[in-house]
Design an enzyme around this catalytic site. Structure first.
Site, PDB file in Angstrom:
ATOM      1  N   HIS A 226      62.146  28.754  21.683  1.00 19.96           N
ATOM      2  CA  HIS A 226      61.692  28.739  20.290  1.00 19.96           C
ATOM      3  C   HIS A 226      62.721  29.412  19.399  1.00 19.96           C
ATOM      4  O   HIS A 226      63.535  30.222  19.844  1.00 19.96           O
ATOM      5  CB  HIS A 226      60.334  29.434  20.154  1.00 19.96           C
ATOM      6  CG  HIS A 226      60.401  30.932  20.331  1.00 19.96           C
ATOM      7  ND1 HIS A 226      60.609  31.795  19.284  1.00 19.96           N
ATOM      8  CD2 HIS A 226      60.307  31.709  21.440  1.00 19.96           C
ATOM      9  CE1 HIS A 226      60.628  33.041  19.739  1.00 19.96           C
ATOM     10  NE2 HIS A 226      60.445  33.019  21.048  1.00 19.96           N
ATOM     11  N   CYS A 227      62.685  29.032  18.119  1.00 18.01           N
ATOM     12  CA  CYS A 227      63.465  29.743  17.113  1.00 18.01           C
ATOM     13  C   CYS A 227      62.453  30.433  16.200  1.00 18.01           C
ATOM     14  O   CYS A 227      61.382  30.812  16.658  1.00 18.01           O
ATOM     15  CB  CYS A 227      64.382  28.785  16.353  1.00 18.01           C
ATOM     16  SG  CYS A 227      63.521  27.456  15.493  1.00 18.01           S
ATOM     17  N   MET A 228      62.765  30.605  14.926  1.00 13.50           N
ATOM     18  CA  MET A 228      61.858  31.340  14.047  1.00 13.50           C
ATOM     19  C   MET A 228      60.547  30.603  13.798  1.00 13.50           C
ATOM     20  O   MET A 228      59.510  31.216  13.573  1.00 13.50           O
ATOM     21  CB  MET A 228      62.539  31.606  12.703  1.00 13.50           C
ATOM     22  CG  MET A 228      63.722  32.550  12.793  1.00 13.50           C
ATOM     23  SD  MET A 228      64.419  32.864  11.170  1.00 13.50           S
ATOM     24  CE  MET A 228      65.982  33.639  11.631  1.00 13.50           C
TER      25      MET A 228
ATOM     26  N   LEU B  31      71.014  31.378  16.804  1.00 11.03           N
ATOM     27  CA  LEU B  31      69.981  32.305  16.359  1.00 11.03           C
ATOM     28  C   LEU B  31      70.096  33.679  17.004  1.00 11.03           C
ATOM     29  O   LEU B  31      69.606  34.660  16.469  1.00 11.03           O
ATOM     30  CB  LEU B  31      68.595  31.728  16.662  1.00 11.03           C
ATOM     31  CG  LEU B  31      68.181  30.533  15.807  1.00 11.03           C
ATOM     32  CD1 LEU B  31      66.887  29.945  16.323  1.00 11.03           C
ATOM     33  CD2 LEU B  31      68.036  30.942  14.356  1.00 11.03           C
TER      34      LEU B  31
END
Length: 472
Positions: free
Chosen positions: A417-419, A20
């Protein structure tokens, strides 16, 4: 065997998270590069600012990988070490064999290697005279030195690997529409475990090569298209069809099939569809049916591959910097081929998604939004907890309860966290109460192993994560 498999899944999920970092960096760079191109504003200085990102993808991947695997709250030292190490590796390989081209894999390997050195060296004891250089800073000294040896080993190992990867790329290209179908299908199918970024990265950043007018060589479908390669974009056009048309059709079907809370479902589906159309971010919409109706998700993966095959057969060629969204469609229209066909194909897929999803939801009584069975939890839920949903923006309370039900801050080994997801690793699984976390209004909880979970928050994950960081 099960423990080894769970550990492997956890590591792959972490690797997926590392992908990411470069993906996040690409939208602005891509927009800058595109609008400054000769056929648009023709601003070479601005274009070079965007191109510099694409020319250093291996560095971004190295930083992403070390952030994913380094076990520390403050990751500045391993990041600095990873940056120095990737520069050392590139220099070492160039000196040993100029024909070696590792691309993003150099970054991934260096990032993982640096994280491994950091995790093992941060607690080493040394004479007090060296205290300033040891501890968590020790990796800054050790990693670049060790990378020289790594480069020497890779100079022997990588050439045959490079031949296999090149063969894979050539094989996918030779499969034509079938190859594009396979890519599209797997691209979506891997999202539930967060590994689609691993699969995407080779196609996006390493597949094929193109030499620009100034002699610069770029690789990957995404970067080659933005650089003006007339052969690139065949693997990317499908995403405009799915993200701008197909998934909004699915959202409409789920709204029409809702039996209760129609206004709430309408709001959720409308906002998710607009997000997909405008930004290309599909997770909020996909997560709404991914776990409650996996049959629909499998169909979605098939239709993504089908969209790719159709676009390939029609000679539709267009790429993106941030995703298959309306912004990239408009900006990159002039670089593509047969782009106008995206519209009729997209309309057809809107209808295909809509009628297929509606048929399957009704026929098999799938529990999509607004069709859930009434459920009363045997465990008492306080009024405060009932009101602590993401809809009322009470991020501080939600973060507090998530940390509490993960076993407290001391039980959290790593969290990021990601999106749309919190990705958590804990020390003691017995201290977690995942059912309580589900009561907080989150969209789902995925258990990757006894101690590794993903909590699906949605687009507000950054706000929740910010509050969690204040607690831990």
């Amino acid at each position: 065997m099960k423990a080894a498999l769970n550990s492997f899944k956890k590591k792959l999920a972490q690797l997926g998270r590392s992908m990411l970092v470069p993906v996040t960096a690409m939208p602005v760079a891509g927009i800058l590069s595109r609008i400054a191109s000769p056929d648009m504003l023709n601003i070479p200085l601005l274009k070079s600012a965007g191109d510099i990102v694409f020319g250093n993808m291996d560095i971004l991947f190295a930083l992403g990988a070390v952030v994913a695997f380094a076990k520390a709250k403050d990751k500045v030292s391993p990041m600095v070490a990873s940056l120095l190490s990737i520069l050392v590796l590139k220099s070492t390989l160039a000196a040993l064999d100029e024909t070696i081209s590792m691309g993003i894999f150099a970054g991934i390997i260096v990032g993982c290697f640096t994280a491994w050195i950091f995790n093992h060296s941060k607690d080493w004891k040394t004479p007090k005279i060296f205290d300033f250089f040891t501890g968590e800073k020790f990796v800054i000294t050790l990693a670049p030195i060790a990378t020289v040896g790594l480069g020497y080993v890779l100079s022997f190992i990588w050439p045959p690997i490079q031949m296999v990867l090149d063969g894979f790329a050539i094989g996918i290209a030779k499969l034509g529409a079938v190859g594009v179908f396979i890519f599209g299908f797997l691209n979506r199918l891997l999202i539930p475990v967060g590994l689609h970024h691993v699969f995407n990265s080779y196609i996006y950043f390493n597949l094929g090569s193109y030499t620009q007018a100034d002699g610069t060589v770029v690789t990957g479908e995404m970067t080659r298209f933005l650089a003006g390669d007339p052969t690139a974009g065949l693997f990317l056009s499908m995403f405009f069809v799915v993200m701008m048309f197909g998934l909004p059709g699915a959202a409409l079907a789920m709204y029409k099939c809702a039996k209760k809370r129609k206004s709430e479902v309408k709001g959720l589906m409308t906002s998710s569809a607009i997000t997909s159309f405008v930004t290309g971010i599909t997770e909020p919409l996909e997560f709404s049916f991914m776990f409650v109706a996996p049959q629909l998700y499998f169909v979605h993966a098939l239709y993504t591959g089908l969209a790719g095959a159709v676009c390939y057969l029609l000679g539709i060629r267009i790429g993106f910097s941030s995703g298959g969204n309306i912004i990239d469609l408009v900006l990159n229209w002039g670089l593509g081929s047969n782009v106008i066909l995206i519209i009729p194909v997209g309309i057809a897929f809107f209808a295909l998604y809509y009628f297929t999803f509606r048929f399957l939801i009704v026929k098999y009584n799938l529990k999509t939004l607004g069709r859930e069975d009434d459920f009363i939890d045997s465990e008492e839920i306080t009024e405060e907890e009932k009101n602590a949903t993401l809809s009322n923006k009470n991020y501080a309370y939600i973060a507090k309860k998530i940390v509490e039900n993960l076993g407290g801050a001391a039980n959290i080994e790593n969290i990021g966290h990601c999106m749309t997801r919190l990705r958590v690793e804990t020390k003691d699984a017995s201290l977690m109460n995942l059912e309580k976390i589900k009561q907080m209004g989150v969209k789902g909880v995925i258990t990757l192993s006894d101690t590794s979970v993903q909590i699906i928050i949605g687009s507000e994950v950054q706000q929740v994560m910010a509050e969690i960081e204040q607690i831990i």
